[in-house]
Each structure stands twice: as C-alpha cells, then as structure tokens.
Design an enzyme around this catalytic site. Sequence first.
Site, PDB file in Angstrom:
ATOM      1  N   ASP A  77      -0.395  -7.621   6.926  1.00  0.00           N
ATOM      2  CA  ASP A  77      -0.760  -6.239   6.623  1.00  0.00           C
ATOM      3  C   ASP A  77       0.457  -5.321   6.519  1.00  0.00           C
ATOM      4  O   ASP A  77       0.509  -4.443   5.660  1.00  0.00           O
ATOM      5  CB  ASP A  77      -1.717  -5.705   7.691  1.00  0.00           C
ATOM      6  CG  ASP A  77      -3.095  -6.354   7.596  1.00  0.00           C
ATOM      7  OD1 ASP A  77      -3.493  -6.713   6.480  1.00  0.00           O
ATOM      8  OD2 ASP A  77      -3.760  -6.506   8.635  1.00  0.00           O
ATOM      9  N   ARG A  82       3.977  -2.099   3.057  1.00  0.00           N
ATOM     10  CA  ARG A  82       5.306  -1.852   2.489  1.00  0.00           C
ATOM     11  C   ARG A  82       5.250  -1.980   0.964  1.00  0.00           C
ATOM     12  O   ARG A  82       5.817  -1.169   0.234  1.00  0.00           O
ATOM     13  CB  ARG A  82       6.308  -2.845   3.076  1.00  0.00           C
ATOM     14  CG  ARG A  82       7.715  -2.701   2.548  1.00  0.00           C
ATOM     15  CD  ARG A  82       8.625  -3.755   3.149  1.00  0.00           C
ATOM     16  NE  ARG A  82       9.912  -3.796   2.504  1.00  0.00           N
ATOM     17  CZ  ARG A  82      10.573  -4.901   2.213  1.00  0.00           C
ATOM     18  NH1 ARG A  82      10.044  -6.082   2.525  1.00  0.00           N
ATOM     19  NH2 ARG A  82      11.751  -4.861   1.620  1.00  0.00           N
ATOM     20  N   ASP A 181      -6.513  10.461  23.021  1.00  0.00           N
ATOM     21  CA  ASP A 181      -5.309   9.673  22.741  1.00  0.00           C
ATOM     22  C   ASP A 181      -4.829   9.891  21.316  1.00  0.00           C
ATOM     23  O   ASP A 181      -3.673   9.607  20.993  1.00  0.00           O
ATOM     24  CB  ASP A 181      -5.577   8.180  22.964  1.00  0.00           C
ATOM     25  CG  ASP A 181      -5.640   7.813  24.435  1.00  0.00           C
ATOM     26  OD1 ASP A 181      -5.297   8.674  25.276  1.00  0.00           O
ATOM     27  OD2 ASP A 181      -6.021   6.669  24.751  1.00  0.00           O
TER      28      ASP A 181
END
Length: 301
Positions: A77, A82, A181
Amino acid sequence: MTQNRVRTVFLLAHTGRPAAIRSAELVVKGLLRAGIGVRVLEAEARDLPLPGEVELVGEATPQCLDGCELLIVLGGDGTLLRGAEFARASGVPMLGVNLGRVGFLAEAERDDLDKVVDRVVNRAYEVEERMTVDVVVHRNGDIVHTDWALNEAAVQKAGAEKLLEVVLEIDGRPVTGFGCDGIVLSTPTGSTAYAFSAGGPVVWPEVEALLMVPISAHALFAKPLVTSPDSVLAVEVLPHVPPGVLWCDGRRTVELPPGARVEVRRGAVPVRLARLHHASFTDRLVAKFALPVSGWRGAPH
C-alpha cells in the site's frame, strides 16, 4: 514518413522487497521483448537486475513520466500511494501489482504478472478516475500549508499524553466538538484504509461522497459522517490545547499548532487507475478481506 514513437512504461518498485525485485525483472523482460520501452528511477535501478536497454532517470519528478503511457507499481500500500503521487502529478494512469497484504489500490497480484504484461502489451485495460481531496491548513486566518490525498487526510494528536480537542464543521456550520485521538477525512477510495480501521463505513468507489470518521472520541455523538462530495469539511484544533498533526495518505505530515484549522474538499485533480478486468467492488471486498460467504445461494432464477 514519420517514425512511430516507441511505447514507454514507467516502473516503480519497492526494492526493499525480494519479491519486488523478482517481479520487476519479469515485467521488464516481458515488456522489452514486446518492444515496449521501460523507464526506471536511477536510485531504484541500483537494486534491480535490469538489462542495459532500460532508460534511467535521475530525479523523481512528475516530468520523469513524460511520454509514458502507463505507470506500473510493484509493492504494498505504501508503494502504491507513492505511485499515486506520480500518477496525479503527471496524469499518467497507474497499474498496481500488490506485493503486500490487502492492497485495495492494486489491480493484480504477484501471480498475475504474465497477464499484466500481456494486457499492457495489447492495451487491454481501461482507465478510471478516483476522487481525491484537497487539503488546506489555516492559522490566524492565513493559509500556512496545502496538500492533497487519495485515501485520507488525518488530523491526529501529536503526543500520547492528552486527547486532541477539536470542533468539527460541515459546509460552514459547526457540528460537534470533543476530545479524541484524531479525525479521518476520507474519500470513498480511503474508506477501506485508515477510515475503515477507525470504524467508518465501506463506501463503493462509484459513490461520490466525503467521510468524517472520529478516532476514539470521548463523546456520546461520535459517529462516522458521510456527506455530499461537494461539501467542505473542517476540523478546528481548539486554542490553548496541545498541538496536533496532519497526515495525508500516511506519507506527508505537518504540525497543527493550537488554533489551526484544516479544510478538506473534493480534489481538483483525480488519480487515474488502470483496470484489467470488470470484477465488481463487492467481489474485490470479499477477496481482499477473505470474507466468509459460504452458504450464499443467490437470487432465484
């Protein structure tokens, strides 16, 4: 009489994986044998057993794909994301071959390499566009950072000690605030990535929408939200609280000081993906997550 231009494919590989090195060798040999040129980054070529006919480019810029009809990416992934950066910036379609675990962005598995080469040689693939998001960070009324994402923009706490205090906004109106979070702001493509891990819904790629998914929120109303693709989502970090951090596709990051504001909207530039077959997203979902479907009978005929 004009001379036909040689077809060229750009190859991007995770050279840290032995499987990627072997796969790259097979793909390169197959393409060259068919008379298709191959272009590779010089830094990656050092780790790959490549023949001399391969064209090497020194700098990893969108221009290094000029004249290429396809970008083939070999890896997991992270490597595929990229590759998506190159694909978006250049407009060249990306064909991913999964060498990792789930690989939702990939179109083929390592065992399919012969088929991949054959389809590329015969141009037997279709191209679809995947929605992206554009990301803008404001501080004291000024734009201090811009970015984009194919999967998600995630606003997260910077340290483990305290929750991130935020207020959520949709289309210029406040929705709710809480300590958490983080918040995942996702595309449909990203709904099977970080947003999925945070408890968000799976959204079929052909559905145009934006997702806002809280991560471990300390609140009664902390449900995933699905909005119009034309909505503008915003997350404001409260003043006088610990800073946060923005991650785009888990690859690019910037600090969010107290009082920072992150805005996410439909991206102006999509990522183009090459597709080899017409498998439904449902079948893809079942295969990638190894979902149990035994006992299914289907509709009566």
